[in-house]
Design a protein around this motif. Structure first.
Motif, mmCIF file in Angstrom:
data_model
loop_
_atom_site.group_PDB
_atom_site.id
_atom_site.type_symbol
_atom_site.label_atom_id
_atom_site.label_comp_id
_atom_site.label_asym_id
_atom_site.label_seq_id
_atom_site.Cartn_x
_atom_site.Cartn_y
_atom_site.Cartn_z
ATOM 1 N N ILE A 72 0.998 -1.293 -0.126
ATOM 2 C CA ILE A 72 0.117 0.020 0.050
ATOM 3 C C ILE A 72 1.119 1.452 0.149
ATOM 4 O O ILE A 72 0.685 2.323 -1.064
ATOM 5 C CB ILE A 72 -0.766 0.041 1.141
ATOM 6 C CG1 ILE A 72 -2.036 -0.961 1.224
ATOM 7 C CG2 ILE A 72 -1.566 1.486 1.489
ATOM 8 C CD1 ILE A 72 -2.932 -1.444 2.166
ATOM 9 N N LEU A 73 1.830 1.500 0.961
ATOM 10 C CA LEU A 73 2.560 2.518 0.926
ATOM 11 C C LEU A 73 3.602 2.695 -0.246
ATOM 12 O O LEU A 73 3.950 3.863 -0.463
ATOM 13 C CB LEU A 73 3.411 2.644 2.446
ATOM 14 C CG LEU A 73 2.392 2.697 3.451
ATOM 15 C CD1 LEU A 73 3.465 2.744 4.917
ATOM 16 C CD2 LEU A 73 1.721 4.043 3.659
ATOM 17 N N GLY A 74 4.054 1.562 -0.893
ATOM 18 C CA GLY A 74 5.051 1.531 -1.927
ATOM 19 C C GLY A 74 4.149 2.165 -2.980
ATOM 20 O O GLY A 74 4.862 2.593 -4.070
ATOM 21 N N ALA A 75 2.860 2.174 -3.256
ATOM 22 C CA ALA A 75 2.141 2.566 -4.391
ATOM 23 C C ALA A 75 1.722 4.079 -4.372
ATOM 24 O O ALA A 75 1.072 4.550 -5.126
ATOM 25 C CB ALA A 75 1.050 1.461 -4.537
ATOM 26 N N LEU A 76 2.107 4.544 -2.931
ATOM 27 C CA LEU A 76 1.524 5.920 -2.817
ATOM 28 C C LEU A 76 2.562 6.847 -3.099
ATOM 29 O O LEU A 76 3.580 6.613 -2.967
ATOM 30 C CB LEU A 76 1.061 6.128 -1.621
ATOM 31 C CG LEU A 76 -0.342 5.241 -1.157
ATOM 32 C CD1 LEU A 76 -0.559 5.310 0.245
ATOM 33 C CD2 LEU A 76 -1.775 5.846 -2.075
ATOM 34 N N PRO A 77 1.900 8.229 -3.605
ATOM 35 C CA PRO A 77 3.109 9.525 -3.753
ATOM 36 C C PRO A 77 3.514 9.930 -2.368
ATOM 37 O O PRO A 77 2.956 9.504 -1.393
ATOM 38 C CB PRO A 77 2.408 10.302 -4.577
ATOM 39 C CG PRO A 77 0.751 10.198 -4.050
ATOM 40 C CD PRO A 77 0.575 8.730 -4.123
ATOM 41 N N ALA A 78 4.298 10.833 -2.549
ATOM 42 C CA ALA A 78 5.214 11.552 -1.659
ATOM 43 C C ALA A 78 3.973 11.983 -0.695
ATOM 44 O O ALA A 78 2.880 12.541 -0.987
ATOM 45 C CB ALA A 78 6.293 12.210 -1.500
ATOM 46 N N TRP A 79 4.212 12.229 0.695
ATOM 47 C CA TRP A 79 3.205 12.659 1.674
ATOM 48 C C TRP A 79 3.389 14.106 1.947
ATOM 49 O O TRP A 79 2.353 14.762 2.523
ATOM 50 C CB TRP A 79 3.268 12.030 2.956
ATOM 51 C CG TRP A 79 2.775 10.508 2.959
ATOM 52 C CD1 TRP A 79 3.571 9.693 2.250
ATOM 53 C CD2 TRP A 79 1.438 10.022 3.436
ATOM 54 N NE1 TRP A 79 2.701 8.427 2.240
ATOM 55 C CE2 TRP A 79 1.327 8.630 2.886
ATOM 56 C CE3 TRP A 79 0.470 10.504 3.884
ATOM 57 C CZ2 TRP A 79 0.369 7.878 3.077
ATOM 58 C CZ3 TRP A 79 -0.617 9.841 4.012
ATOM 59 C CH2 TRP A 79 -0.801 8.555 3.766
ATOM 60 N N ASP A 80 4.441 14.897 1.493
ATOM 61 C CA ASP A 80 4.408 16.270 1.559
ATOM 62 C C ASP A 80 4.040 16.801 2.909
ATOM 63 O O ASP A 80 3.556 17.957 3.260
ATOM 64 C CB ASP A 80 3.528 16.975 0.620
ATOM 65 C CG ASP A 80 4.020 16.567 -0.736
ATOM 66 O OD1 ASP A 80 5.277 16.411 -1.136
ATOM 67 O OD2 ASP A 80 3.148 16.507 -1.559
ATOM 68 N N GLY A 81 4.580 16.142 4.171
ATOM 69 C CA GLY A 81 4.434 16.551 5.499
ATOM 70 C C GLY A 81 3.059 16.394 6.021
ATOM 71 O O GLY A 81 2.900 16.990 7.285
ATOM 72 N N ARG A 82 2.338 15.598 5.520
ATOM 73 C CA ARG A 82 1.052 15.255 6.156
ATOM 74 C C ARG A 82 1.057 14.432 7.082
ATOM 75 O O ARG A 82 2.094 13.410 7.191
ATOM 76 C CB ARG A 82 -0.001 14.971 5.016
ATOM 77 C CG ARG A 82 -0.449 16.071 4.019
ATOM 78 C CD ARG A 82 -1.480 15.420 3.148
ATOM 79 N NE ARG A 82 -0.496 14.851 1.935
ATOM 80 C CZ ARG A 82 -0.939 13.596 1.762
ATOM 81 N NH1 ARG A 82 -2.044 13.111 2.570
ATOM 82 N NH2 ARG A 82 -0.221 12.870 0.890
#
Length: 199
Positions: A72-82
């Motif tokens: 799941i996490l490997g398929a998501l884009p960067a979180w940008d501080g969220r």
């Protein structure tokens, strides 16, 4: 505020109910199509969405089975501080019970390594779902909710959020030290249900 859940099991549902009750816009997701969550979302007062839509929220709860976390996490884009709230426990087997071995590290440090740019907060993993789902405010006090993290501002935002839900938030420290206290399979805070007496 927009609040997302990755996972739609008992813990995700319990936290989503608190977020909806506090007036937040909630998106829930699971590993299947959003349509499979339409009935549950309507019951919760939330919106059913994809994992990507839930993960785009301001604050996101991570609560899938541990076996799915890396993908799941490997398929998501960067979180940008969220903020990413890690509610997982790293069970790799339930019969017999086995927890993943992170050596001197913790499961949440592993989560943080996969979620680029996220401020990871470890929380909601030490309580059974029934204690999360119940009203945190009791005649004898408020339900303690332990949390850990490495960013002071993110921790303050998280503490304010769950205080609004009614929990008594207790800072357990960093993802490394606090995470060890909270980790399933030996952490002294794992499974601990306690109330903070109110004066």
């Amino acid at each position: 505020m927009r609040f997302g859940t990755i996972g739609a099991g008992n813990i995700a549902q319990a936290v989503a109910r608190h977020a909806v009750a506090a007036g937040h816009d909630v998106v829930i997701s699971n590993s299947r199509e959003p349509e499979t969550l339409a009935e549950l979302a309507a019951e919760l007062g939330a919106t059913a969405g994809s994992v990507e839509e839930a993960a785009a929220a301001d604050i996101v709860l991570l609560a899938p089975p541990w076996s799915a976390v890396d993908d799941i996490l490997g398929a998501l884009p960067a979180w940008d501080g969220r903020i990413l709230i890690d509610a997982t426990n790293a069970f790799i087997s339930f019969s017999p019970t086995q927890v993943a071995d992170f050596g001197d590290g913790t499961s949440s440090e592993h989560v943080a390594s996969l979620a680029s740019g996220a401020h990871v907060i470890k929380a909601f993993n030490t309580l059974f779902a029934r204690f999360i789902a119940a009203d945190p405010r009791h005649d004898a006090g408020r339900q303690l909710l332990f949390y850990a993290g490495d960013d002071a501002d993110a921790k303050a935002r998280f503490a304010a959020l769950v205080d609004d839900f009614g929990f008594a938030a207790v800072d357990a420290g960093s993802l490394h030290e606090g995470g060890k206290f909270m980790q399933a399979g030996g952490g002294p805070l794992s499974g601990l249900h306690a109330l903070k007496q109110e004066t």
